[in-house]
Each structure stands twice: as C-alpha cells, then as structure tokens.
Design an enzyme around this catalytic site. Structure first.
Site, short mmCIF file in Angstrom:
data_model
loop_
_atom_site.label_atom_id
_atom_site.label_comp_id
_atom_site.label_asym_id
_atom_site.label_seq_id
_atom_site.Cartn_x
_atom_site.Cartn_y
_atom_site.Cartn_z
CG ASP A 101 -2.08 -0.97 1.09
OD1 ASP A 101 -1.76 -2.38 1.04
OD2 ASP A 101 -3.30 -0.94 1.66
CE LYS A 165 -5.24 2.70 3.09
NZ LYS A 165 -3.54 1.94 3.29
CE LYS A 194 -6.52 -0.95 3.05
NZ LYS A 194 -5.05 -1.95 3.26
#
Length: 234
Positions: A101, A165, A194
């Site tokens: 991430d 995300k 996400k």
C-alpha cells in the site's frame, strides 16, 4: 443498527475477509504486532497492515496461515522520491510482503502533474506485478478535490493497480461513502477500491461495502466482525 437485515449478505467468514487488520502506530511494539497477527489468524482477516519495517516480523508470526502481510510504503505522507519508494517496496517484498500500500505524491497530484503520478504508479505497480504482489495506491482524499480524486482514479484505470485506497487514516479525514462511490464509478471493474480511515462502526462499514469497497482497512476489525456476527444472528 435497527430494522431490516443489511444488504451486505455475507457470511461471517466472508465479512472477515474484507479486512486489512491495521496497526500503523509509531509506538507499537513487537508484542502489539504479535497480538495483531494472532487476531488476524483467529478471525480470518485478509491481511495485516503494518509499516514496512515490521514486514519480516509479521511474516514470521503469520507463518502457516493464509493471512497476508501488507507493507505501507512512504507512509503516511507520500513525500519521498520515486527511487526511495521503489527501494522501500523492494525491501518489503524481499522481507515477505504479500501486498503493498503506497501513498502517492499528493502535492504532485494537486499541482496537476499527472505525468509524475502516472510514472510513479506504473513503476511501483510493475515491481509488484513482477513479484506477484498485490498493489494498492493510497490517494489521501481528505486533501483532494473530487476532480483530483477522479483524475487519480482515471490514471489507475489506465495503469491497473489491484486497488485504489481512500486514505491513510493519518490525514485530516478518512473514508467517505461519497468518495468510495466516486472512485468505484470511475474505475469500474478494472480496479478494486479499499476504504480506510475512520471505519469503526458496523453501519459505516456496511455502507462502504454497499458503495463498492472490496477491502476495509481498520484497527477495529475484531469489534466490527463481532458486531456483524451478532447482527446477522438476531
């Protein structure tokens, strides 16, 4: 929550698999990470989300389980050069990261430097693909306009990371249903979304899923899973 059953008709096991169980605190100890990994294995969460320096430790704690280790890269500001982000990504993968991430360069996005954002995303996603590792791009939406969120999502639609995300959880705001919907509408089925940052109650969590989130980043994964189990058993 009151009234009818949630639209999210997942089993408890399926619900648990939504979660990236998170501890990104600067003061977290090895004991804290052992607890995080034990909870992730016991509840069947998808991943533990940790800073990259804990990758090897958590990989060892999770040996023999199907829980992924996810390393946060250039966290939480995204304000490192691309070579540094790439080096951190490679180091995390070499230490056992199953997922990456990374925080994109928010300043470059706000300046409209889409070439930089595209180059950065493509370079990190390419490294992840080469090693069979899942890639996620953190936008940090609290600092972005809706148009900037859409711009980053369109670049992701082109580059194809596995996920985009909403947030780090360390900014001035976290995930919103509106932003999840915008991101999902923009990328369609080509990239997953996400939701992370401030997802602490079941109603909010289910709203994020309904809006299109296929992963939830939260430090409240245990409480949310237990709340979901209690709710569907009513």
């Amino acid at each position: 929550m009151e009234g009818t059953k949630p639209k999210c008709e997942l089993t408890v096991a399926q619900f648990a698999k939504l979660f990236d169980h998170t501890n990104l605190k600067a003061y977290a100890t090895d004991e804290d990470f052992q607890k995080l990994c034990r909870e992730a294995a016991d509840y069947g969460f998808r991943m533990v989300a940790i800073n990259s320096c804990q990758t090897k430790l958590c990989k060892e704690y999770l040996k023999g389980t199907d829980v992924h280790v996810g390393a946060a890269i250039s966290f939480p500001l995204g304000q490192t050069t691309l070579p540094v982000k790439l080096a951190e990504t490679v180091d995390a993968i070499e230490n056992g990261a199953d997922e990456i991430d990374y925080v994109l360069h928010v300043g470059k996005l706000k300046m409209g430097d889409t070439d930089y954002i595209r180059e950065e995303m493509r370079a990190i996603v390419d490294v992840c693909r080469k090693h069979g590792v899942i890639s996620k791009v953190i936008f940090e939406n609290c600092y972005l306009t809706k148009e900037e969120i859409k711009t980053a999502a369109l670049i992701a639609k082109e580059v194809r990371p596995d996920f985009i995300k909403t947030s780090t959880g360390f900014g001035t705001g976290g995930a919103t249903v509106e932003d999840v919907q915008l991101m999902k509408e923009t990328v369609g089925d080509l990239v997953k979304v996400k939701a992370a940052g401030g997802v602490r109650d079941l109603e909010t969590c289910l709203a994020m899923v309904e809006a299109g989130a296929e992963r939830i980043g939260s430090s409240s994964s245990v409480a949310l899973t237990e709340a979901y189990q209690a709710y569907i058993n009513k």
